[in-house]
Design a protein around this motif. Structure first.
Motif, PDB file in Angstrom:
ATOM      1  N   TYR B 228       0.902  -1.085  -0.239  1.00 47.02           N
ATOM      2  CA  TYR B 228      -0.022   0.249  -0.189  1.00 47.02           C
ATOM      3  C   TYR B 228       0.904   0.828   0.149  1.00 47.02           C
ATOM      4  O   TYR B 228       1.453   1.310   0.750  1.00 47.02           O
ATOM      5  N   TYR B 229       0.352   1.897  -1.193  1.00 45.82           N
ATOM      6  CA  TYR B 229       1.519   3.254  -1.263  1.00 45.82           C
ATOM      7  C   TYR B 229       0.748   4.491  -1.440  1.00 45.82           C
ATOM      8  O   TYR B 229      -0.659   5.073  -2.324  1.00 45.82           O
ATOM      9  N   LYS B 230       0.748   5.110   0.210  1.00 46.14           N
ATOM     10  CA  LYS B 230      -0.186   6.308   0.420  1.00 46.14           C
ATOM     11  C   LYS B 230       0.669   7.402   0.115  1.00 46.14           C
ATOM     12  O   LYS B 230       2.286   7.766   0.160  1.00 46.14           O
ATOM     13  N   LEU B 231       0.383   8.330  -0.885  1.00 47.01           N
ATOM     14  CA  LEU B 231       1.071   9.684  -1.040  1.00 47.01           C
ATOM     15  C   LEU B 231      -0.314  10.958  -1.516  1.00 47.01           C
ATOM     16  O   LEU B 231      -0.744  11.123  -1.402  1.00 47.01           O
ATOM     17  N   GLN B 232       0.586  11.313  -0.414  1.00 43.40           N
ATOM     18  CA  GLN B 232       0.053  13.103  -0.231  1.00 43.40           C
ATOM     19  C   GLN B 232       1.180  13.926  -0.645  1.00 43.40           C
ATOM     20  O   GLN B 232       2.388  14.483  -0.350  1.00 43.40           O
ATOM     21  N   HIS B 233       0.345  14.479  -1.651  1.00 44.48           N
ATOM     22  CA  HIS B 233       1.080  15.944  -1.905  1.00 44.48           C
ATOM     23  C   HIS B 233      -0.469  17.102  -3.148  1.00 44.48           C
ATOM     24  O   HIS B 233      -0.308  16.547  -3.944  1.00 44.48           O
ATOM     25  N   ASP B 234      -0.822  17.369  -2.285  1.00 47.48           N
ATOM     26  CA  ASP B 234      -2.128  18.033  -2.248  1.00 47.48           C
ATOM     27  C   ASP B 234      -1.838  19.621  -2.567  1.00 47.48           C
ATOM     28  O   ASP B 234      -0.927  19.962  -1.948  1.00 47.48           O
ATOM     29  N   ALA B 235      -2.760  19.852  -3.157  1.00 50.21           N
ATOM     30  CA  ALA B 235      -3.090  21.480  -3.053  1.00 50.21           C
ATOM     31  C   ALA B 235      -2.443  22.143  -1.135  1.00 50.21           C
ATOM     32  O   ALA B 235      -3.192  21.424   0.210  1.00 50.21           O
ATOM     33  N   PRO B 236      -2.282  23.475  -1.051  1.00 45.80           N
ATOM     34  CA  PRO B 236      -2.140  23.981   0.749  1.00 45.80           C
ATOM     35  C   PRO B 236      -3.593  24.024   0.645  1.00 45.80           C
ATOM     36  O   PRO B 236      -3.539  24.264   1.865  1.00 45.80           O
ATOM     37  N   ASN B 237      -4.719  23.876   0.209  1.00 43.39           N
ATOM     38  CA  ASN B 237      -5.868  24.638   0.512  1.00 43.39           C
ATOM     39  C   ASN B 237      -6.729  23.598   1.101  1.00 43.39           C
ATOM     40  O   ASN B 237      -7.798  23.327   1.745  1.00 43.39           O
ATOM     41  N   SER B 238      -5.932  21.673   0.946  1.00 47.99           N
ATOM     42  CA  SER B 238      -6.854  20.650   1.523  1.00 47.99           C
ATOM     43  C   SER B 238      -6.160  20.257   2.715  1.00 47.99           C
ATOM     44  O   SER B 238      -5.222  20.260   2.730  1.00 47.99           O
ATOM     45  N   SER B 239      -6.891  19.573   3.657  1.00 49.83           N
ATOM     46  CA  SER B 239      -6.755  18.838   4.602  1.00 49.83           C
ATOM     47  C   SER B 239      -7.361  17.697   4.559  1.00 49.83           C
ATOM     48  O   SER B 239      -8.494  17.332   3.879  1.00 49.83           O
ATOM     49  N   ILE B 240      -6.684  16.836   5.252  1.00 48.86           N
ATOM     50  CA  ILE B 240      -6.723  15.247   4.711  1.00 48.86           C
ATOM     51  C   ILE B 240      -6.806  14.712   6.259  1.00 48.86           C
ATOM     52  O   ILE B 240      -5.421  14.749   6.988  1.00 48.86           O
ATOM     53  N   VAL B 241      -7.748  13.759   6.989  1.00 50.27           N
ATOM     54  CA  VAL B 241      -7.336  13.027   7.874  1.00 50.27           C
ATOM     55  C   VAL B 241      -7.799  11.455   7.125  1.00 50.27           C
ATOM     56  O   VAL B 241      -9.520  11.497   6.623  1.00 50.27           O
ATOM     57  N   SER B 242      -7.144  10.591   7.375  1.00 53.39           N
ATOM     58  CA  SER B 242      -7.278   9.559   6.479  1.00 53.39           C
ATOM     59  C   SER B 242      -6.913   8.493   7.705  1.00 53.39           C
ATOM     60  O   SER B 242      -5.756   8.129   8.120  1.00 53.39           O
ATOM     61  N   THR B 243      -7.743   7.203   7.599  1.00 52.19           N
ATOM     62  CA  THR B 243      -7.088   5.778   8.167  1.00 52.19           C
ATOM     63  C   THR B 243      -7.669   4.777   7.271  1.00 52.19           C
ATOM     64  O   THR B 243      -8.458   4.335   6.325  1.00 52.19           O
ATOM     65  N   THR B 244      -6.656   3.877   7.443  1.00 51.10           N
ATOM     66  CA  THR B 244      -5.681   3.135   6.728  1.00 51.10           C
ATOM     67  C   THR B 244      -5.713   1.552   7.925  1.00 51.10           C
ATOM     68  O   THR B 244      -5.072   1.800   8.190  1.00 51.10           O
ATOM     69  N   HIS B 245      -6.828   0.723   7.588  1.00 52.44           N
ATOM     70  CA  HIS B 245      -6.711  -0.275   8.302  1.00 52.44           C
ATOM     71  C   HIS B 245      -6.469  -1.835   7.299  1.00 52.44           C
ATOM     72  O   HIS B 245      -7.925  -1.810   7.271  1.00 52.44           O
ATOM     73  N   ILE B 246      -5.827  -2.094   8.121  1.00 50.46           N
ATOM     74  CA  ILE B 246      -5.410  -3.413   7.704  1.00 50.46           C
ATOM     75  C   ILE B 246      -5.506  -4.561   8.803  1.00 50.46           C
ATOM     76  O   ILE B 246      -4.930  -4.619   9.523  1.00 50.46           O
ATOM     77  N   ARG B 247      -6.168  -5.319   8.369  1.00 48.88           N
ATOM     78  CA  ARG B 247      -6.117  -6.902   8.974  1.00 48.88           C
ATOM     79  C   ARG B 247      -5.943  -8.103   8.267  1.00 48.88           C
ATOM     80  O   ARG B 247      -6.208  -8.023   6.851  1.00 48.88           O
ATOM     81  N   HIS B 248      -4.858  -8.833   8.952  1.00 49.25           N
ATOM     82  CA  HIS B 248      -4.665 -10.260   8.630  1.00 49.25           C
ATOM     83  C   HIS B 248      -5.264 -10.953   9.312  1.00 49.25           C
ATOM     84  O   HIS B 248      -5.122 -11.060   9.916  1.00 49.25           O
ATOM     85  N   VAL B 249      -6.395 -12.002   8.591  1.00 50.52           N
ATOM     86  CA  VAL B 249      -6.989 -12.787   8.845  1.00 50.52           C
ATOM     87  C   VAL B 249      -5.136 -14.497   8.585  1.00 50.52           C
ATOM     88  O   VAL B 249      -6.337 -15.445   8.996  1.00 50.52           O
ATOM     89  N   GLY B 250      -5.427 -13.875   7.712  1.00 49.58           N
ATOM     90  CA  GLY B 250      -4.419 -15.747   7.701  1.00 49.58           C
ATOM     91  C   GLY B 250      -3.125 -15.265   7.587  1.00 49.58           C
ATOM     92  O   GLY B 250      -2.886 -13.820   7.198  1.00 49.58           O
TER      93      GLY B 250
END
Lengths: 488, 438
Positions: B228-250
Motif C-alpha cells: 500500500y503506497y499512500k502519496l500526499q502531495h496535495d494543494a495547500p488548501n486541502s486537509s485530510i484525515v485518513s484511516t488505513t486499516h489493514i487486517r491480516h486474517v491469515g
C-alpha cells in the motif's frame, strides 16, 4: 577475577526468607485524631493543631475551596484502575499522642522508638553510627529530627515543616507552592489543604551539607490518609543529598497517601533526592495496600544548577508519581533514575517530566520497569523543549522486563520539541529474561531463582548505582523480596 | 458547531426513512457514536496535537449522490500519476465512487459499489469486515464516515490472482466553488494467495478549503500480500484525515509506505491488525511539512495472535513554521507470545520555528516478546556537512544531499519503479528550491 565479582554480586542478594511484607506490623499507640471526613472545619482543625499563623490557614483554605470545585474531577488519564476513593471516609489528621514536644531523643515515647527499631532505623544508632540526619514522620506528624544541632552550626535548617512555618515563615511563605501551585492537580490541591507535616530543609549559600538528610514516613493508624509536604531549598552553590523511605502496616482496606515534594535550586546548587518507596503493596489477591498519589517537582531556578531524582518503587498497590524537573536556568541539568517493580496485583504509572526552558539545558532519564504476577507497570514521561531552549539535550531510556505472562508493561513517552537546536533521543525495549541467560547461570551452578535475582540486579544496576550507599544495599534486598515467588 | 448538528439531523432523517438494506444497521450505530463523541478536540488523547475542530467552523458542502460529474475524462487524464494510464483506476469524485471514471485493466480484480456488495455474494465479507476499524477509533470523525457511508467501493482480488498492474485509488475534490467535506470509503479484500499493489492519491482542484475524511479498510487472507503506497502531495488548501486499516486474517504480509509532502493539515491513521499467526508487516513513512503545514502520523500495530513480526520506520523533516506529529502504538495482547515488534522514528528540525511532537507507545501484555522503539530529534550532522564542504560542495547543496540521503531510506521502499522515480523527483525539487536559513 570475574568469579570474585560474581561472588560479591551474589552476596548482595539476601536469603529468601521474607515472603511476606516484613514491615506489616501495627504499633499499638494512642493517637490524637481529627474527626473522619473532610470539610472546612477539618482544615481549620489541622491548622489549629499545628498552631499555624493566619496566612497559613488562609493558604490552606484557598486550596480547599479550589479542591471543592474540582472534587468530582479526579484524574482519569493514568493507566490504573481502582474503586473511586471516598474522601469523606478518611481521617485527615492522626498524631501519636504526646504531651510535650520532645527536646531530645530520650524523651520520645518508648513504644514509638521500638517501632522505628523494628523498621531498622534505630534513632540512637542512626545518630551514632551512620551519620545520617533523620526526620521521622509517623502517620501525620513529624516525630523526631536527629542531628539538628550539628546541622545548625553550618546554618542548615532541617526540621519538620510545621516547625518551619512557625520559625522560618519568610522562607516558607516565599517558596511553598512556588513549584507545585495549589491548583496544580487534584491530589496536590488536596494535599495543600490538609497536609499535616513533612520535612523542610534549607541549605545556605555555599554550604555543602556534610551528611545525608533523610525522612522516614510511616503510616500507622487505621483509616488515615497521609499527606506530607516536603520543601527543600538549596541556595547558591550549595549541595544536599536527601533520602526518603516509607512503610506502612498491612491492612485490608486501601489507604491514601498524597504527598507533595518541592525542590528549588539556586545558582550553582545541587539537590540529589532519593526515594525508596516500600508502602504496603496489598496481599497476593490485591486486597489492601496504599494508594500512592504523589506530586514531586523541582525547579532549577538558578544557572548551572542540578536536580537529580532517584527512585526505587517496590511498594504501594497503586503508584501514581512523576518526579519532574523544570530546567529554568541556563546550563541546568535534570536527572531521573527509576526502578519500579510491580508484583501480584500492583499497578504503577510512573515517570517524569523534563521541561527545558533555559539555554544549554540537559536531562537524562533512565527508567527500568519490572513486572511480575498480575501487575501492570507503565512508564509515562514528557520531554518538552520550549521555543527558546537553545541547545537542549535529552537522552531517555526506558526498559521493561516481564516476568510471567499475566502482567503488562507499557510505555507512554511524550516528546515535544519546539527548538531546532535540540537533540533528543529516546529508546525503549521490552523483553523477558532470556532462556540463554538463565541457562548460562544454571550451567555454572547458580539455581534459577538466584540467577533471576542476579539478572534483575544487573538490569537495575544503572539506577541502583545512583543511590547513596546505605540505600543501595537496602534497595537491592527490596527488589529481591518484592519479586519473591514470582519466578520459577 | 452548527454544521455538525445539521449533518447529524440530515443523516438521522435519512436513516429513519422506510426501507432496509444491509448497511443500515452499521450506519445507525455509527451515527449514534458520532452523536455521543462529536468531532474530536485537542482534549482527546489521540488528537492532543492536531486540531481538527476548527475545520468545521465554515459551512461545509456534503456531496450528493447522482449529481452531475464536475469533470470530464480529459480533465482527469491530465492528472494521472506515472504508470496510472495502463493500470487499474478506482476514482472517487468528491468522496463518491465514480463508476464512470474507474477502469479495471487487469484480470482477477473487481470493483463493486459497496451498497451492492453488501447485498450480493460478497455480503458475508462485507458484513465481517466493514467497520472493523471503528473498534480502534473512539472519535466522531471516524464514526461520521461510517454513518454517512454511501457510494463507497468494494475491491475484490480473487483467489491466487496477481494483477499485473497496481490499483490506483484517486480521490478528487472539486474545491472550485464550495468548501467540500469528502468522506470516501473503501473496502479491499485480498482472497487467499492474492497479491495487490495499491497507490492511493488525493487531488484537490480549485482554491477553496476542503476537508477529506477517508477510510480504507483492507482484509488480507492466507498467503496474500498487500502493498500500500499512500502519496500526499496535495494543494495547500486541502486537509485530510485518513484511516488505513489493514487486517491480516491469515498468515500473510503487508508493506505500507506513506509519503506526506504537502497539505494544510494531514492526519494519517495506519492500523495494522495482526489477527493470525506468522504475519509480517512493514511500515515506512516520510513526512516533510513546510510553511504552516501540519502533518500527523498515528500508527497502531495490534498483535492479536502469536508469532507475528512488525517493523516500522518513520522519518520527518520539518521546515519553516510547520509541525510534525508521530504517534506509534504497539499493542501485544496476552496470547500474542513470540511477537517481535520494532519501531523507529527519526526527526530533523530545519528551522527555529518548526516543531515536532512524538509519542512512541508500547502496551505489552505478553512476556515472551521482543519489542523496542527508538526515537530521535535533532539536526543535520555537522561533520557530514563539513565533509562535503571540504570537497568543494556548497553548504546548501551539502544540506540537500544529506536530506536526500535521509529520505532515501524510505523512498527505496517504494517498489513500483515509476512511482519511486516520480517521488524522488518531487523530493529533489523540494530540496533544491529551498534555501535553509541558519
Amino acid at each position: 577475577m570475574s568469579g570474585k565479582i560474581m561472588e560479591n554480586e551474589l552476596n548482595t542478594i539476601p536469603p529468601h526468607v521474607f515472603t511476606e511484607y516484613k514491615y506489616g506490623f501495627v504499633t499499638p499507640m494512642e493517637t490524637d485524631e481529627a474527626p473522619m471526613g473532610l470539610d472546612e472545619s477539618t482544615v481549620r482543625f489541622i491548622s489549629a493543631k499545628k498552631n499555624e499563623p493566619e496566612w497559613m490557614l488562609n493558604w490552606r483554605l484557598k486550596a480547599f475551596r479550589h479542591w471543592l470545585t474540582i472534587k468530582d474531577k479526579e484524574p482519569q488519564w493514568a493507566n490504573i484502575k481502582y474503586d473511586s476513593i471516598d474522601y469523606q471516609d478518611i481521617i485527615y489528621y492522626s498524631s501519636p499522642k504526646q504531651k510535650i514536644a520532645p527536646g531530645s531523643l530520650d524523651e520520645i515515647d518508648p513504644e514509638l522508638r521500638r517501632t522505628f527499631e523494628k523498621l531498622g532505623i534505630s534513632l540512637d544508632e542512626q545518630k551514632r553510627l551512620t551519620g545520617v540526619a533523620v526526620d521521622v514522620v509517623m502517620d501525620s506528624v513529624s516525630i523526631a529530627t536527629t542531628f539538628k544541632d550539628q546541622l545548625k552550626e553550618q546554618g542548615i535548617i532541617f526540621c519538620s515543616i510545621s516547625e518551619a512555618i512557625r520559625e522560618h515563615p519568610e522562607l516558607v511563605q516565599e517558596y511553598l507552592g512556588s513549584v507545585v501551585p495549589i491548583t496544580d492537580n487534584f491530589f496536590a490541591t488536596l494535599n495543600s489543604a490538609v497536609f499535616s507535616d513533612g520535612s523542610f530543609c534549607y541549605i545556605p549559600k555555599g554550604v555543602r551539607c556534610p551528611m545525608e538528610l533523610s525522612t522516614y514516613f510511616r503510616i500507622n493508624a487505621e483509616n488515615t490518609g497521609q499527606f506530607e509536604r516536603t520543601l527543600i531549598i538549596a541556595d547558591e552553590g550549595s549541595y544536599v543529598s536527601y533520602l526518603e523511605g516509607c512503610t506502612a502496616p498491612m491492612r485490608d482496606e486501601n489507604q491514601l497517601h498524597a504527598a507533595v515534594v518541592e525542590l528549588i535550586t539556586m545558582k550553582d546548587a545541587e539537590i540529589k533526592y532519593s526515594t525508596v518507596q516500600n508502602w504496603y503493596p496489598g496481599d497476593k489477591e490485591g486486597k489492601g495496600g496504599i494508594y500512592n498519589f504523589v506530586t514531586k517537582r523541582g525547579i532549577c531556578k538558578g544557572d548551572n544548577s542540578k536536580i537529580s531524582w532517584t527512585q526505587v518503587e517496590t511498594g504501594s498497590s497503586i503508584t501514581w508519581k512523576y518526579p519532574s524537573v523544570i530546567l529554568k536556568g541556563d546550563n541546568t541539568t535534570g536527572e531521573f533514575y527509576s526502578v519500579a517493580v510491580t508484583n501480584n496485583h500492583q499497578q504503577a504509572d510512573t515517570g517524569t517530566k523534563m521541561m527545558h526552558l533555559g539555554k544549554n539545558t540537559k536531562s537524562r532519564i533512565v527508567s527500568k520497569g519490572i513486572s511480575a504476577g498480575f501487575s501492570n507497570n507503565s512508564y509515562r514521561g514528557l520531554v518538552h523543549v520550549s521555543r527558546n531552549a537553545y541547545n537542549a539535550r535529552n537522552f531517555s531510556q526506558c526498559d521493561s522486563l516481564l516476568l510471567g505472562d499475566k502482567c503488562g508493561a507499557h510505555t507512554f513517552p511524550y516528546i515535544e520539541v519546539k527548538n531546532n537546536s535540540a537533540i533528543v533521543e529516546h529508546e525503549a525495549t521490552t523483553s523477558k529474561i532470556g532462556e540463554d541467560q538463565l541457562f548460562y547461570c544454571n550451567q555454572r551452578g547458580i539455581d534459577t531463582e538466584t540467577a533471576v535475582a542476579l539478572i534483575i540486579n544487573g538490569f537495575a544496576k544503572e539506577v541502583m548505582n545512583q543511590l547513596p550507599m546505605e540505600f543501595a544495599v537496602e534497595a537491592q534486598k527490596l527488589l529481591a523480596i518484592s519479586l519473591e515467588g514470582s519466578v520459577g | 458547531m452548527e454544521n455538525i448538528d445539521n449533518i447529524y439531523e440530515q443523516l438521522d432523517k435519512e436513516l429513519s426513512m422506510n426501507g432496509a438494506d444491509n448497511l443500515r444497521e452499521i450506519r445507525r450505530g455509527a451515527l449514534e457514536k458520532f452523536r455521543r463523541t462529536g468531532i474530536p478536540t485537542t482534549r482527546h488523547e489521540e488528537w492532543k496535537y492536531t486540531r481538527v475542530s476548527s475545520l468545521f467552523n465554515k459551512q461545509l458542502n456534503l456531496p450528493v449522490s447522482g449529481a452531475d460529474l464536475p469533470f470530464t475524462r480529459e480533465d482527469l487524464d491530465a492528472l494521472r500519476l506515472p504508470g496510472q494510464a495502463e493500470a487499474n483506476e478506482l476514482v472517487f469524485i468528491n468522496g463518491l465512487y465514480s463508476a464512470a471514471f474507474s477502469v479495471i485493466r487487469s484480470s482477477g480484480i473487481e470493483i463493486v459499489p459497496l451498497a451492492i456488495a453488501a447485498e450480493n455474494e460478497y455480503a458475508p465479507i462485507v458484513k465481517a469486515h466493514l467497520g472493523h476499524s471503528s473498534k480502534y477509533h473512539e472519535d466522531g470523525l471516524h464514526a461520521l464516515n461510517t454513518a454517512w457511508l454511501r457510494d463507497g467501493a468494494f475491491v475484490s482480488v480473487k483467489k491466487s490472482a496477481v494483477p499485473e498492474h497496481p490499483l490506483y485509488i484517486i480521490n478528487i475534490a472539486d474545491a472550485r466553488k464550495q468548501h467540500q467535506f469528502l468522506q470516501p470509503r473503501c473496502l479491499i479484500h485480498l482472497a487467499a494467495r492474492a497479491v495487490l499493489q495499491v497507490i492511493d492519491n488525493n487531488i484537490t482542484i480549485g482554491n477553496v478549503d476542503c476537508l477529506t475524511s477517508q477510510v480504507v479498510e483492507a482484509v488480507v487472507e492466507e498467503a496474500a500480500f498487500l502493498e500500500y503506497y499512500k502519496l500526499q502531495h496535495d494543494a495547500p488548501n486541502s486537509s485530510i484525515v485518513s484511516t488505513t486499516h489493514i487486517r491480516h486474517v491469515g498468515k500473510s504480509n503487508s508493506h505500507v509506505v506513506t509519503i506526506s509532502l504537502d497539505g494544510k493539515l494531514v492526519r494519517n491513521n495506519l492500523n495494522i491488525v495482526l489477527d493470525a499467526e506468522h504475519c509480517e508487516s512493514h511500515m515506512y513513512g516520510l513526512y516533510m511539512p513546510k510553511g504552516d503545514d501540519h502533518i500527523d502520523n498515528h500508527t497502531l500495530v495490534d498483535n492479536v495472535k502469536p508469532h507475528c513480526f512488525s517493523n516500522e520506520l518513520y522519518k520527518g523533516v520539518m521546515s519553516d513554521r510547520s509541525t510534525g506529529v508521530f504517534n506509534g502504538k504497539i499493542f501485544v495482547r496476552q496470547q500474542a507470545q513470540k511477537t517481535n515488534a520494532y519501531q523507529s522514528n527519526k526527526n530533523i528540525l530545519l528551522s527555529p520555528e518548526a516543531s515536532v511532537n512524538t509519542k512512541p507507545q508500547l502496551e505489552i501484555f505478553a512476556d515472551d516478546v521482543k519489542c523496542s522503539h527508538g526515537c530521535t530529534i535533532g539536526q543535520l550532522d555537522e561533520d557530514g556537512i563539513f565533509y562535503l564542504r571540504s570537497r568543494g560542495i556548497s553548504e546548501d547543496m551539502a544540506r540537500s544531499l544529506l536530506l536526500h540521503g535521509f529520505a532515501t531510506d524510505i523512498l527505496e521502499q517504494i517498489k513500483p519503479l515509476a512511482l519511486r522515480n516520480y517521488m524522488e523527483e518531487l523530493i529533489n525539487h523540494r530540496l533544491e528550491l529551498k534555501e535553509y536559513e541558519y
